[in-house]
Design an enzyme around this catalytic site. Structure first.
Site, PDB file in Angstrom:
ATOM      1  N   ASP A  60       2.782  58.008 -45.954  1.00 20.60           N
ATOM      2  CA  ASP A  60       3.742  58.231 -45.000  1.00 20.60           C
ATOM      3  C   ASP A  60       3.361  59.306 -43.832  1.00 20.60           C
ATOM      4  O   ASP A  60       2.565  60.266 -44.492  1.00 20.60           O
ATOM      5  CB  ASP A  60       5.601  58.337 -45.431  1.00 20.60           C
ATOM      6  CG  ASP A  60       5.116  59.089 -46.650  1.00 20.60           C
ATOM      7  OD1 ASP A  60       5.840  58.946 -47.591  1.00 20.60           O
ATOM      8  OD2 ASP A  60       4.923  60.623 -47.187  1.00 20.60           O
ATOM      9  N   LYS A 119       8.163  57.904 -42.170  1.00 19.01           N
ATOM     10  CA  LYS A 119       9.083  58.712 -41.858  1.00 19.01           C
ATOM     11  C   LYS A 119       9.586  59.479 -41.798  1.00 19.01           C
ATOM     12  O   LYS A 119       9.084  60.581 -42.766  1.00 19.01           O
ATOM     13  CB  LYS A 119      10.188  58.030 -43.845  1.00 19.01           C
ATOM     14  CG  LYS A 119       9.854  56.164 -43.821  1.00 19.01           C
ATOM     15  CD  LYS A 119      10.928  56.608 -45.029  1.00 19.01           C
ATOM     16  CE  LYS A 119      10.872  55.224 -45.355  1.00 19.01           C
ATOM     17  NZ  LYS A 119       9.208  54.748 -45.659  1.00 19.01           N
ATOM     18  N   ASP A 159       5.956  64.530 -54.904  1.00 23.03           N
ATOM     19  CA  ASP A 159       6.336  63.166 -56.271  1.00 23.03           C
ATOM     20  C   ASP A 159       6.751  62.385 -55.693  1.00 23.03           C
ATOM     21  O   ASP A 159       8.090  61.866 -55.265  1.00 23.03           O
ATOM     22  CB  ASP A 159       6.724  63.877 -57.327  1.00 23.03           C
ATOM     23  CG  ASP A 159       6.753  63.109 -58.143  1.00 23.03           C
ATOM     24  OD1 ASP A 159       5.743  63.133 -59.145  1.00 23.03           O
ATOM     25  OD2 ASP A 159       7.660  62.239 -58.290  1.00 23.03           O
ATOM     26  N   MET A 186      14.950  68.108 -47.384  1.00 20.83           N
ATOM     27  CA  MET A 186      15.283  67.715 -46.389  1.00 20.83           C
ATOM     28  C   MET A 186      16.762  68.177 -45.463  1.00 20.83           C
ATOM     29  O   MET A 186      18.169  68.075 -45.208  1.00 20.83           O
ATOM     30  CB  MET A 186      15.174  66.085 -46.093  1.00 20.83           C
ATOM     31  CG  MET A 186      14.547  65.734 -46.405  1.00 20.83           C
ATOM     32  SD  MET A 186      14.676  63.755 -46.783  1.00 20.83           S
ATOM     33  CE  MET A 186      14.984  63.781 -48.930  1.00 20.83           C
TER      34      MET A 186
HETATM   35  C1  LIG Z   1      11.608  62.727 -48.004  1.00 19.30           C
HETATM   36  S1  LIG Z   1      11.378  64.705 -48.916  1.00 19.30           S
HETATM   37  C2  LIG Z   1       9.962  63.768 -50.013  1.00 19.30           C
HETATM   38  C3  LIG Z   1       9.563  64.808 -51.033  1.00 19.30           C
HETATM   39  C4  LIG Z   1       8.641  64.751 -51.647  1.00 19.30           C
HETATM   40  N1  LIG Z   1       8.605  63.619 -52.192  1.00 19.30           N
HETATM   41  C5  LIG Z   1       8.573  65.839 -53.242  1.00 19.30           C
HETATM   42  O1  LIG Z   1       7.657  65.876 -53.883  1.00 19.30           O
HETATM   43  O2  LIG Z   1       7.933  66.457 -52.263  1.00 19.30           O
HETATM   44  C6  LIG Z   1      10.549  65.620 -47.262  1.00 19.30           C
HETATM   45  C7  LIG Z   1      11.393  66.565 -48.402  1.00 19.30           C
HETATM   46  O3  LIG Z   1      10.446  67.166 -48.209  1.00 19.30           O
HETATM   47  C8  LIG Z   1      10.219  68.650 -48.431  1.00 19.30           C
HETATM   48  N2  LIG Z   1       8.930  68.689 -48.117  1.00 19.30           N
HETATM   49  C9  LIG Z   1       7.866  68.121 -48.034  1.00 19.30           C
HETATM   50  N3  LIG Z   1       6.562  68.569 -48.351  1.00 19.30           N
HETATM   51  C10 LIG Z   1       6.576  70.011 -47.647  1.00 19.30           C
HETATM   52  C11 LIG Z   1       5.963  71.276 -47.943  1.00 19.30           C
HETATM   53  N4  LIG Z   1       4.735  70.782 -48.025  1.00 19.30           N
HETATM   54  N5  LIG Z   1       6.535  71.932 -47.387  1.00 19.30           N
HETATM   55  C12 LIG Z   1       7.566  72.296 -47.688  1.00 19.30           C
HETATM   56  N6  LIG Z   1       9.017  71.826 -47.659  1.00 19.30           N
HETATM   57  C13 LIG Z   1       8.072  70.213 -47.945  1.00 19.30           C
HETATM   58  C14 LIG Z   1      10.428  68.631 -47.165  1.00 19.30           C
HETATM   59  O4  LIG Z   1      12.590  69.521 -46.718  1.00 19.30           O
HETATM   60  C15 LIG Z   1      11.228  68.015 -46.286  1.00 19.30           C
HETATM   61  O5  LIG Z   1      11.967  67.079 -45.291  1.00 19.30           O
END
Ligand SMILES: C[S@@+](CC[C@H](N)C(=O)[O-])C[C@H]1O[C@@H](n2cnc3c(N)ncnc32)[C@H](O)[C@@H]1O
Length: 470
Positions: free
Chosen positions: A246, A268, A301, A381
């Site tokens: 993704d 997504k 994760d 998010m």
């Molecule tokens: C659909 S969620 C997925 C989360 C992911 N599974 C995790 O464990 O980090 C997506 C959100 O994770 C956060 N996110 C993911 N990577 C990030 C990063 N490198 N820096 C800041 N926020 C991040 C943001 O809030 C983003 O909108």
């Protein structure tokens, strides 16, 4: 690429070595190990070369180098301490299109010797194109420690079995999967323990049982810095046939995926689902049923706001075997790189991860509980709903001046950490690069004391923002 790494067959080929000293002796050892027919030109030979000469291992032309000696030569090495002579050897050989190496004089080399890890028939060659030999040596030392001495034996057995495996398993993917299982599993362990007969029996068994059943691995890619991918994650993405990834997976992590795996973006983004969840589920089942090793690579994760559970339910009901490789979630990675400890004895005794991508009214969250003090809230998010989140928390009792941080592109080189108060959350969220994480709680202010990663631009809003919650 400064040089093309190639492995040259020297068996039965004439190699000219100009020089009879210590450096020449070292090169002679290497060349003879590769089966070269070695001809040495030197007025004198040091004892080691002398011994080799007397043992009939090399030819010796006693005297000075003459250009005619290059006739019929495949490769030349100049290893004398006479620079002018070395340069003469170089230009004569180069003129004739013969590959030549002047030891320790890169400008006069048409090929260079790499650092070698020898687990024959497995050979690893490392070069820094002469720019950082110490770095190349350190890499070699690390690899030496990683590569078991049994590697050569393993490769020899594999060579012996190769044809048989080819006859039994007709598709390339099946064969690759067979060998990966062998080299990562019991076969490798038995060879390492020196139990060669049992190791071959193991191959036999594996070959009997081999079928083309596909599988799914849900792998957490971490928040961006490829160094945060787990070793297991790396191993699994290196064995994938198909990788469905993704948008959040960084390009640095994607670069680590096996080169000839099919990489499909099923990205997504909030409000912009380029491939629907149903389509992703369908692809997982389709590829796995074809016998492929499918990796579903997700940012952070897979089980934290990643729909990992839903995809495994699909695999389970389709009877596809699966495994999960956890990753470092954004809340852990981004806050660590921002110098914000999620707990702290003085400021925070618990952590809550929530998603701001909540349904319309936003009242399904337990705001009174989330607004309590001495805790850290991490909001995934949350950018779009930052105003609502800040409003609800203040309404339910969290102080307006509670420290907050918004971390954009956490753990990546572009990381930005914006700090301020809960009242300013929306403004901060709007300024941060995407993806961004919101952190609410006293620990956010520790960023100013213990930030350590990269060039961080710290925006402190001086005026309270005007927030319209109408
Ligand atoms: C659909 S969620 C997925 C989360 C992911 N599974 C995790 O464990 O980090 C997506 C959100 O994770 C956060 N996110 C993911 N990577 C990030 C990063 N490198 N820096 C800041 N926020 C991040 C943001 O809030 C983003 O909108």
């Amino acid at each position: 690429m400064d040089y093309l790494p190639i492995f040259v067959e020297l068996k039965g080929r004439l190699v000219l070595l100009v020089g009879g000293g210590e450096v020449a002796a070292r090169k002679a050892t290497l060349l003879l190990r590769a089966g070269a027919l070695l001809r040495v030109i030197a007025p004198e030979l040091r004892s080691e070369l002398q011994q080799r000469y007397q043992a009939g291992e090399l030819e010796w032309y006693k005297g000075e180098f003459q250009p005619e000696y290059l006739d019929g030569i495949f490769l030349v090495i100049a290893a004398t301490d006479d620079r002018i002579l070395n340069h003469q050897v170089f230009s004569e050989a180069d003129k004739r299109g013969i590959l030549v190496n002047v030891v320790d004089d890169q400008a006069h080399c048409s090929f260079i010797f790499p650092s070698i890890i020898d687990r024959s028939p497995v050979l690893v060659a490392i070069s820094s194109a002469g720019k950082a030999p110490v770095l190349a040596r350190l890499i070699r030392e690390k690899l030496e420690a990683l590569l078991p001495s049994s590697l050569g034996m393993m490769a020899n057995i594999a060579g012996k079995w190769r044809e048989r495996v080819k006859q039994r398993l007709t598709s390339m993917r099946q064969r690759r999967s067979f060998w990966e299982q062998a080299f990562n599993g019991r076969f490798a362990m038995l060879v390492t323990n020196g139990q060669i007969q049992q190791a071959e029996k193991q191959l036999e068994q594996q070959l009997e049982q081999s079928d083309s059943q596909g599988e799914l691995a849900l792998v957490g890619a971490g928040p961006g810095d490829p160094g945060l991918l787990t070793l297991k994650g790396l191993q699994v993405i290196q064995q994938a046939d198909v990788v469905l990834y993704d948008h959040l997976v960084s390009s640095d992590v994607l670069d680590l995926v096996r080169r000839d795996a099919d990489k499909i973006c099923v990205g997504k983004r909030a409000g912009n689902h380029s491939v629907s969840q149903e389509e992703t589920n369908r692809l997982i089942v389709k590829f796995a049923r074809r016998g492929e090793k499918v990796v579903r690579l997700k940012g952070g994760d897979p089980f934290i706001f990643g729909r990992g559970g839903e995809e495994l339910q699909v695999a389970a009901s389709a009877g596809i075997p699966f495994q999960v490789v956890p990753g470092i979630t954004a809340a852990i990675g981004a806050t660590a790189y921002a110098g914000i400890p999620l707990t702290h004895r003085e400021h925070s005794q618990s952590i809550t991860f929530i998603t701001g991508h909540c349904r319309e009214k936003g009242n399904e969250l337990d705001w009174p509980a989330l607004a309590r003090g001495y805790q850290t809230l991490v909001i995934y998010m949350g950018t779009v709903k930052a105003a609502l989140i800040s409003h609800q928390l203040i309404l339910h009792g969290r102080a307006e001046d509670t420290p907050v941080a918004v971390i954009g592109c956490g753990t990546r080189l572009e990381q930005q950490v914006l700090t301020g108060t809960l009242l300013e959350l929306e403004q901060l969220a709007q300024q941060a690069p995407s993806p961004a994480l919101l952190v609410v709680g006293e620990v956010a202010q520790l960023h100013h004391q213990i930030a350590w990663f990269g060039q961080q631009s710290i925006a402190k809003i001086s005026r309270p923002a005007v927030v319209d919650f109408a």
